[in-house]
Motif scaffolding. Structure first.
Motif, mmCIF file in Angstrom:
data_model
loop_
_atom_site.group_PDB
_atom_site.id
_atom_site.type_symbol
_atom_site.label_atom_id
_atom_site.label_comp_id
_atom_site.label_asym_id
_atom_site.label_seq_id
_atom_site.Cartn_x
_atom_site.Cartn_y
_atom_site.Cartn_z
ATOM 1 N N GLN A 48 45.877 28.351 40.664
ATOM 2 C CA GLN A 48 44.814 27.956 41.582
ATOM 3 C C GLN A 48 44.733 28.902 42.777
ATOM 4 O O GLN A 48 43.634 29.208 43.257
ATOM 5 C CB GLN A 48 45.045 26.522 42.065
ATOM 6 N N VAL A 49 45.881 29.356 43.253
ATOM 7 C CA VAL A 49 45.871 30.318 44.362
ATOM 8 C C VAL A 49 45.175 31.602 43.925
ATOM 9 O O VAL A 49 44.341 32.165 44.647
ATOM 10 C CB VAL A 49 47.311 30.608 44.843
ATOM 11 N N GLY A 50 45.487 32.065 42.710
ATOM 12 C CA GLY A 50 44.807 33.249 42.174
ATOM 13 C C GLY A 50 43.316 33.033 42.046
ATOM 14 O O GLY A 50 42.512 33.930 42.340
ATOM 15 N N LYS A 51 42.936 31.829 41.640
ATOM 16 C CA LYS A 51 41.518 31.493 41.513
ATOM 17 C C LYS A 51 40.824 31.543 42.866
ATOM 18 O O LYS A 51 39.694 32.027 42.991
ATOM 19 C CB LYS A 51 41.382 30.105 40.895
ATOM 20 N N ARG A 106 36.647 36.859 46.574
ATOM 21 C CA ARG A 106 36.448 38.262 46.225
ATOM 22 C C ARG A 106 37.603 39.161 46.677
ATOM 23 O O ARG A 106 37.425 40.366 46.852
ATOM 24 C CB ARG A 106 35.120 38.785 46.780
ATOM 25 N N ALA A 107 38.758 38.551 46.846
ATOM 26 C CA ALA A 107 39.976 39.335 47.081
ATOM 27 C C ALA A 107 40.591 39.563 45.703
ATOM 28 O O ALA A 107 41.614 38.956 45.340
ATOM 29 C CB ALA A 107 40.916 38.577 48.006
ATOM 30 N N PHE A 108 39.951 40.438 44.935
ATOM 31 C CA PHE A 108 40.278 40.555 43.516
ATOM 32 C C PHE A 108 41.682 41.095 43.262
ATOM 33 O O PHE A 108 42.385 40.620 42.361
ATOM 34 C CB PHE A 108 39.233 41.428 42.825
ATOM 35 N N ALA A 109 42.099 42.079 44.009
ATOM 36 C CA ALA A 109 43.431 42.656 43.795
ATOM 37 C C ALA A 109 44.518 41.614 44.045
ATOM 38 O O ALA A 109 45.489 41.507 43.279
ATOM 39 C CB ALA A 109 43.629 43.866 44.707
ATOM 40 N N GLU A 110 44.349 40.816 45.106
ATOM 41 C CA GLU A 110 45.330 39.776 45.418
ATOM 42 C C GLU A 110 45.333 38.698 44.340
ATOM 43 O O GLU A 110 46.399 38.205 43.929
ATOM 44 C CB GLU A 110 45.025 39.151 46.780
ATOM 45 N N TYR A 128 45.091 33.064 31.960
ATOM 46 C CA TYR A 128 44.292 34.091 31.275
ATOM 47 C C TYR A 128 42.802 33.865 31.507
ATOM 48 O O TYR A 128 42.040 34.811 31.670
ATOM 49 C CB TYR A 128 44.601 34.097 29.777
ATOM 50 N N ARG A 129 42.398 32.584 31.512
ATOM 51 C CA ARG A 129 40.980 32.287 31.769
ATOM 52 C C ARG A 129 40.575 32.755 33.161
ATOM 53 O O ARG A 129 39.554 33.428 33.327
ATOM 54 C CB ARG A 129 40.721 30.794 31.637
ATOM 55 N N GLU A 130 41.392 32.398 34.148
ATOM 56 C CA GLU A 130 41.065 32.800 35.513
ATOM 57 C C GLU A 130 41.101 34.314 35.671
ATOM 58 O O GLU A 130 40.281 34.887 36.397
ATOM 59 C CB GLU A 130 42.018 32.137 36.508
ATOM 60 N N LEU A 131 42.025 34.963 34.985
ATOM 61 C CA LEU A 131 42.097 36.424 35.052
ATOM 62 C C LEU A 131 40.872 37.049 34.393
ATOM 63 O O LEU A 131 40.314 38.036 34.888
ATOM 64 C CB LEU A 131 43.380 36.912 34.379
#
Length: 571
Positions: free
Chosen positions: A208-211, A217-221, A240-243
């Motif tokens: 969820q944090v990655g999402k 739009r902090a894509f690298a993070e 994998y879905r979120e990635l």
């Protein structure tokens, strides 16, 4: 110590029995739900509701699986069995309340939530299940679903208070979700981070944090967070879905082909790791739509078998229609979209794109009037669809139905005064009014000059927005010729003809392409000065003949100018 064969057999039996119990544990079933392996979870929970029939949590979680996969009626049956099997377990009442909310029956939901609280008012799980029920109203593809955040947070806060030792990570995941769904990422981070200290093996909070990074739009993070989840558990599908969705957004919806391709690759991995539930496939289809992979979308949508009574069935028809149109399968698109509208009984679920694709398919089928109705609705839903309405207007324009075309172009301009295609809309709007006047005039219908005023206003806007559009000045000249007084012309068209000549002749490459139009301008200018300034008239007529030698008007006028003046009377 000597061990008998009987003892060995018994020990092996115990080990096997222990493995079977472990494989059928509620904890494993909940992990399967979290990993979106709903079929696996359902199978495990069905077994548990038989082998541990007095445990209400087994029924509650099985009911949740049915809710997540769109089978509300089946969920109700299971929750009611849970109430009967374990009267002291409040969660199944909360489950019934969640089913009510998903069925748009908040009053019945409140009744069931009150029953849950009456059964176990001091159990944090009661408040947790109610809070999660209020959050479950966030449903992808449902335009009317909106979680009741106030009630959700109130119940989850109470759950946190009762869970005083902070032993249940689910409480903090739910609180994090409540804030994340409101885009309050700062408030969501603390509960999500707390999950890691309670349960280091939990993957969802970090996912969820990655999402959230992705949505900011902090894509690298976001990529870093999600890759860490996968490194810790290579079989955790939701990461994998979120990635995949992160890479798609990072690629600016398909412009970066490398990242877009990686996005599709990771999304396929997600599907392989889950049981390819209808919910996950629907999300995948939405993913393919935004990735503009329309052939794959149509293939996936056409291969899914959905029971007619499943509430998600209309969404599959929708995506079949959208993809068929984008793949230029226009008759199939019309069939699919017509089927979708027939299935979708709840009109609040209709999107602007639904009306848009139905209308565009109707336009391709020559059903102009129906197309106009539906594309107008699409614009009312979302002004971004105004370009499609302009397509309808152009169809009427091409059919020489100028009054109707002008009426539609007026709507296009009003709906999107700053849209990308508004310049063309102004131009054709002006032409439509101009040609409508001309057609009525030819038919001796005594048309109103208001048509010309509207035409001039729209073409003037073209000249304002794009001063290098030479035809704008030519058409303003033609329109103003008609607006001028026939018996005592004031030369209303003169400045526009002059500007047209200036704009064309200052770029030599435009002269040949506009020879006939230049001749028209010179002829009109010469004609205006014919009776007042014969030298100036001759200059313009000479230019007309030079640029367009086959023209007849200027040549005839030059002969008139060269002819000797008639002799006076009596001489």
């Amino acid at each position: 110590m000597k061990i008998s064969k009987k003892a060995i057999t018994l020990n092996v039996g115990l080990v096997l029995m222990g493995s079977a119990v472990f494989a059928q544990s509620l904890s494993d079933a909940k992990k399967a739900i979290d990993a979106e392996q709903y079929q696996k979870a359902s199978s495990m929970l069905k077994s548990l509701t038989t082998s541990q029939a007095s445990n209400g949590d087994n029924f509650y979680n099985l009911g949740l699986v049915y809710l997540k996969t769109g089978y509300i009626d089946s969920a109700r049956v299971v929750f009611n069995k849970g109430v009967a099997a374990d009267a002291k377990n409040a969660s199944n009442y909360a489950g019934l309340g969640e089913a009510d909310l998903l069925s748009n029956n908040p009053s019945s939901a409140k009744t069931n939530f009150d029953k849950a609280l009456s059964v176990a008012p001091k159990d944090y799980k009661t408040y947790l299940s109610i809070g999660k029920a209020y959050l479950a109203q966030d449903k992808p593809g449902d335009v009317t679903s909106k979680p009741d955040f106030a009630n959700a947070i109130a119940n989850l806060t109470k759950a946190d208070e009762l869970d005083s030792k902070d032993k249940d990570a689910e409480v903090f995941i739910a609180i994090g979700d409540a804030y994340a769904l409101q885009k309050k990422n700062s408030e969501a981070l603390t509960p999500y981070f707390t999950v890691g200290s309670i349960d280091p093996t939990n993957r969802r909070a970090k996912t969820q944090v990655g999402k959230m990074y992705k949505e900011s739009r902090a894509f690298a993070e976001g990529e870093k967070e999600l890759q860490e989840v996968i490194a810790a558990d290579a079989n955790y599908g939701p990461a994998y879905r979120e990635l995949g969705e992160l890479y798609l957004q990072w690629s600016s919806f398909g412009t970066d082909k490398e990242k877009a391709a990686k996005g599709v690759e990771f999304y396929k991995k997600y599907l392989d790791l889950t049981d390819k539930s209808l919910e996950s496939q629907l999300r995948y289809m939405q993913f393919l739509f935004y990735a503009k992979d329309f052939p794959a979308l149509e293939q996936v949508a056409s291969s899914i078998q959905v029971p007619a009574n499943n509430q998600k069935a209309p969404i599959v028809s929708r995506l079949k229609g959208w993809s068929a149109y984008e793949n230029k399968n226009y008759p199939q698109a019309l069939t699919n979209m017509t089927e979708y509208f027939a299935k979708q009984k709840d009109t609040t679920q209709l999107l602007g794109f639904d009306y848009l694709y139905l209308g565009k398919a109707q336009l391709k089928a020559g059903q102009d009037s129906l197309a106009l109705i539906n594309i107008t609705k699409a614009v009312q839903k979302d002004s971004a669809n105004t370009d499609a309405l302009a397509e309808v207007a152009k169809t009427f324009f091409d059919a020489k139905k100028y009054a109707k075309a002008a009426q539609i172009y007026d709507k296009v301009i009003a709906a999107g005064p700053n849209s990308k295609g508004v310049l063309y809309s102004y131009f054709y709007d002006g032409l439509a009014y101009y040609f409508e006047y001309a057609s009525q005039y030819s038919a001796k219908k005594n048309p109103s000059k208001d048509l010309l005023v509207k035409a001039d206003s729209s073409i003037a806007k073209v000249a304002q927005l794009a001063p290098e559009t030479t035809d704008a000045y030519l058409y303003r000249a033609r329109i103003n010729n008609l607006l001028d007084d026939e018996k005592a012309p004031k030369g209303l068209a003169v400045p526009f003809f002059e500007t047209f000549v200036q704009k064309v002749t200052e770029k030599p490459e435009l002269v040949t392409a506009n020879a006939k139009k230049l001749s028209e301008a010179y002829d009109n200018l010469g004609g205006y000065y014919f009776n007042t300034d014969k030298a100036k008239a001759k200059e313009y007529f000479d230019k007309s003949v030079a640029v367009y030698p086959t023209g007849t008007f200027a040549a005839a006028k030059l002969k008139e100018l060269a002819a000797p003046a008639p002799k006076g009377k009596g001489k």
